[in-house]
Design a protein around this motif. Structure first.
Motif, PDB file in Angstrom:
ATOM      1  N   VAL A  19     -90.769 -49.211 -32.291  1.00  0.00           N
ATOM      2  CA  VAL A  19     -92.207 -49.569 -32.189  1.00  0.00           C
ATOM      3  C   VAL A  19     -92.579 -50.496 -33.331  1.00  0.00           C
ATOM      4  N   SER A  20     -91.909 -50.263 -34.629  1.00  0.00           N
ATOM      5  CA  SER A  20     -92.376 -51.050 -35.622  1.00  0.00           C
ATOM      6  C   SER A  20     -91.774 -52.464 -35.617  1.00  0.00           C
ATOM      7  N   ARG A  21     -90.698 -52.685 -34.690  1.00  0.00           N
ATOM      8  CA  ARG A  21     -90.408 -54.231 -34.134  1.00  0.00           C
ATOM      9  C   ARG A  21     -91.656 -54.817 -33.470  1.00  0.00           C
ATOM     10  N   LYS A  22     -92.179 -54.240 -32.563  1.00  0.00           N
ATOM     11  CA  LYS A  22     -93.236 -54.478 -31.882  1.00  0.00           C
ATOM     12  C   LYS A  22     -94.458 -54.782 -33.011  1.00  0.00           C
ATOM     13  N   LEU A  23     -94.836 -54.096 -33.885  1.00  0.00           N
ATOM     14  CA  LEU A  23     -95.760 -53.964 -34.964  1.00  0.00           C
ATOM     15  C   LEU A  23     -95.681 -55.325 -35.740  1.00  0.00           C
ATOM     16  N   GLN A  24     -94.591 -55.712 -35.857  1.00  0.00           N
ATOM     17  CA  GLN A  24     -94.425 -56.824 -36.830  1.00  0.00           C
ATOM     18  C   GLN A  24     -95.302 -57.920 -36.312  1.00  0.00           C
ATOM     19  N   GLU A  60     -97.851 -45.625 -26.659  1.00  0.00           N
ATOM     20  CA  GLU A  60     -97.066 -45.825 -25.603  1.00  0.00           C
ATOM     21  C   GLU A  60     -95.410 -45.608 -25.909  1.00  0.00           C
ATOM     22  N   ALA A  61     -95.154 -45.540 -27.372  1.00  0.00           N
ATOM     23  CA  ALA A  61     -93.836 -45.520 -27.532  1.00  0.00           C
ATOM     24  C   ALA A  61     -93.539 -44.181 -28.033  1.00  0.00           C
TER      25      ALA A  61
END
Length: 123
Positions: free
Chosen positions: A19-24, A118-119
């Protein structure tokens, strides 16, 4: 614009990293992923050797860890799993022991919350 922060708990580092990759993509200002435990400090495998008598504490002998502060050692030795009176579970915290901390622009706050939920994150 103003900033908002989110503390989200995950079951594994991989879930939080995904999820951190999506938040970037949401203009994150700051983000970190950390594991926490029930004792302060860094209690790691101690490598104690009961045959030589190298047993510095009850926590070292029963939990096979060496707490790095006196306070952490006292907490560990008082744990039900160290006393022998209870199995105390499978050792250490289970469940959501990964913390994702995010600081981001308030304009994308709701979108970030949705991505985290969602994650499988718990906010």
């Amino acid at each position: 614009m103003s900033e908002k922060s989110i503390l989200a708990y995950f079951k594994s580092p991989e879930e939080a990293e995904a999820v951190s990759r999506k938040l970037q993509s949401l203009r994150v200002i700051d983000m970190s992923i950390n594991r926490f435990s029930k004792y302060p400090g860094n209690a790691q495998y101690s490598g104690n050797n009961p045959l030589t008598g190298d047993i510095p504490s009850l926590a070292t002998m029963t939990l096979n860890s060496t707490p790095d502060t006196r306070s952490a050692g006292i907490l560990a030795a008082a744990d039900a799993s160290a006393s022998g009176m209870s199995h105390g579970g499978e050792g250490g915290p289970t469940g959501r022991d990964i913390l994702l901390t995010v600081v981001l622009d308030s304009g994308v706050f709701d979108q970030a919350l949705s991505l985290i939920e969602e994650a499988g994150g718990m906010i």
